[in-house]
Design an enzyme around this catalytic site. Structure first.
Site, PDB file in Angstrom:
ATOM      1  N   HIS A  68       4.616   8.636   7.361  1.00 40.88           N
ATOM      2  CA  HIS A  68       3.407   9.262   7.931  1.00 40.88           C
ATOM      3  C   HIS A  68       3.229  10.803   8.478  1.00 40.88           C
ATOM      4  O   HIS A  68       2.818  11.093   8.816  1.00 40.88           O
ATOM      5  CB  HIS A  68       2.896   8.576   9.190  1.00 40.88           C
ATOM      6  CG  HIS A  68       2.167   6.694   9.394  1.00 40.88           C
ATOM      7  ND1 HIS A  68       1.089   6.759   8.135  1.00 40.88           N
ATOM      8  CD2 HIS A  68       2.334   6.306   9.899  1.00 40.88           C
ATOM      9  CE1 HIS A  68       1.204   5.660   8.279  1.00 40.88           C
ATOM     10  NE2 HIS A  68       1.666   5.263   9.183  1.00 40.88           N
ATOM     11  N   HIS A 151      14.394   4.483   7.408  1.00 40.88           N
ATOM     12  CA  HIS A 151      12.705   4.295   7.332  1.00 40.88           C
ATOM     13  C   HIS A 151      12.726   3.451   6.335  1.00 40.88           C
ATOM     14  O   HIS A 151      11.732   4.289   5.482  1.00 40.88           O
ATOM     15  CB  HIS A 151      11.874   6.007   7.673  1.00 40.88           C
ATOM     16  CG  HIS A 151      10.583   5.112   8.537  1.00 40.88           C
ATOM     17  ND1 HIS A 151      10.850   5.242   9.602  1.00 40.88           N
ATOM     18  CD2 HIS A 151       9.496   5.094   7.402  1.00 40.88           C
ATOM     19  CE1 HIS A 151       8.806   5.114  10.288  1.00 40.88           C
ATOM     20  NE2 HIS A 151       8.608   5.222   8.940  1.00 40.88           N
TER      21      HIS A 151
HETATM   22 FE   LIG Z   1       6.778   3.970   9.266  1.00 36.32          FE
END
Ligand SMILES: [Fe+2]
Length: 259
Positions: A68, A151
């Site tokens: 994001h 991530h």
């Molecule tokens: Fe994430």
């Protein structure tokens, strides 16, 4: 050297928990260096300059991001200028910001932090495997202690990257799935690893979102506006200890109830 990694900070409950509790937690755990993943800080998607500054002010030495990263436009110029807030290195050539930084620990020892994103079930322009070797070599040329925030969605990919980097970095800490895995360990080559460090935010939820809204979207397939939940707030993450050469000597999951 004791390193605290704070897992994905979600919404105002998560960032409030960091503001309120991180300073005392750093003292209690005798932390020398702290990395915070802040990619869900702004209502669950992205981060703003103000929220990034608050995480740094609360005791983060470096803030990492994830899928994001670009959700809030106002973070773009901030990322271009910041050496403390980094984004995944494999978001494509020429994008604002950086995927590797070096910051001093409490005693001045340089610590390199690398942020990288997985490509299984996530949309990245460059796979992590194409750039990881060069990136880690660069990090190792700058600091003996190297922390990687990987991530990613798939446990298999996270374990594969941890094994790939075993013996080359101090720690590979998984983020993104928000559910802490019970596998904090030291790999054979001396690298600390956990598949997912968890979530700093409201656990009375579906990975941070109000449960009824997440269920409604899944049941109906219709668009439902998500709102962050508020209950059962915890700081989750991992504490890694390493020697002066960057070799990990312990790795433990951390779960601290806040409210
Ligand atoms: Fe994430």
């Amino acid at each position: 050297m004791r390193i605290l990694f704070v897992a994905d900070v979600f919404g105002s409950a998560g960032s409030g928990a960091v503001r309120e509790r991180l300073p005392s937690l750093r003292d209690e755990l005798e932390i020398d260096f702290c990395v915070v993943n802040g990619e869900n800080a702004a209502d669950g998607r992205g981060i703003t300059p103000k929220l990034a500054d608050r995480l740094l002010d609360a005791g983060a030495d470096v803030v990492t991001l994830g899928n994001h990263t670009w959700a809030r436009r106002e973070i773009v110029p901030y990322l271009s200028a910041s050496e403390r807030v980094i984004r995944p290195a494999n978001l494509g050539e020429g994008r604002p910001g950086r995927g590797l930084t070096v910051a001093p620990a409490a005693d001045g020892t340089p610590v390199a932090v690398v942020n990288l994103m997985g490509w299984l079930f996530l949309d990245v322009p460059v796979t992590p495997f194409e750039i990881v070797d060069e990136l880690v070599e660069k990090a190792r040329s700058l600091a003996k202690i190297v922390i990687v925030d990987f991530h990613a969605e798939a446990t298999s990919e996270k374990i594969a990257v941890a094994r790939l980097l075993d013996g080359r970095v101090t720690a590979v800490l998984g983020t993104h799935t928000h559910v802490q895995t019970n596998d904090a360990r030291i790999l054979p080559g001396g690298t600390a690893a956990i598949t997912d460090a968890g979530m700093t935010g409201p656990h009375d939820s579906v990975i941070g979102v109000q449960a009824d809204l997440a269920i409604q979207r899944m049941r109906t397939g219709m668009p439902v506006r998500f709102h962050p939940a508020t209950g059962d707030v915890r700081i989750e993450g991992a504490v890694v200890e390493c020697d002066e050469n960057g070799r990990a000597t312990s790795c433990e999951a951390l779960r601290v109830p806040v409210s």
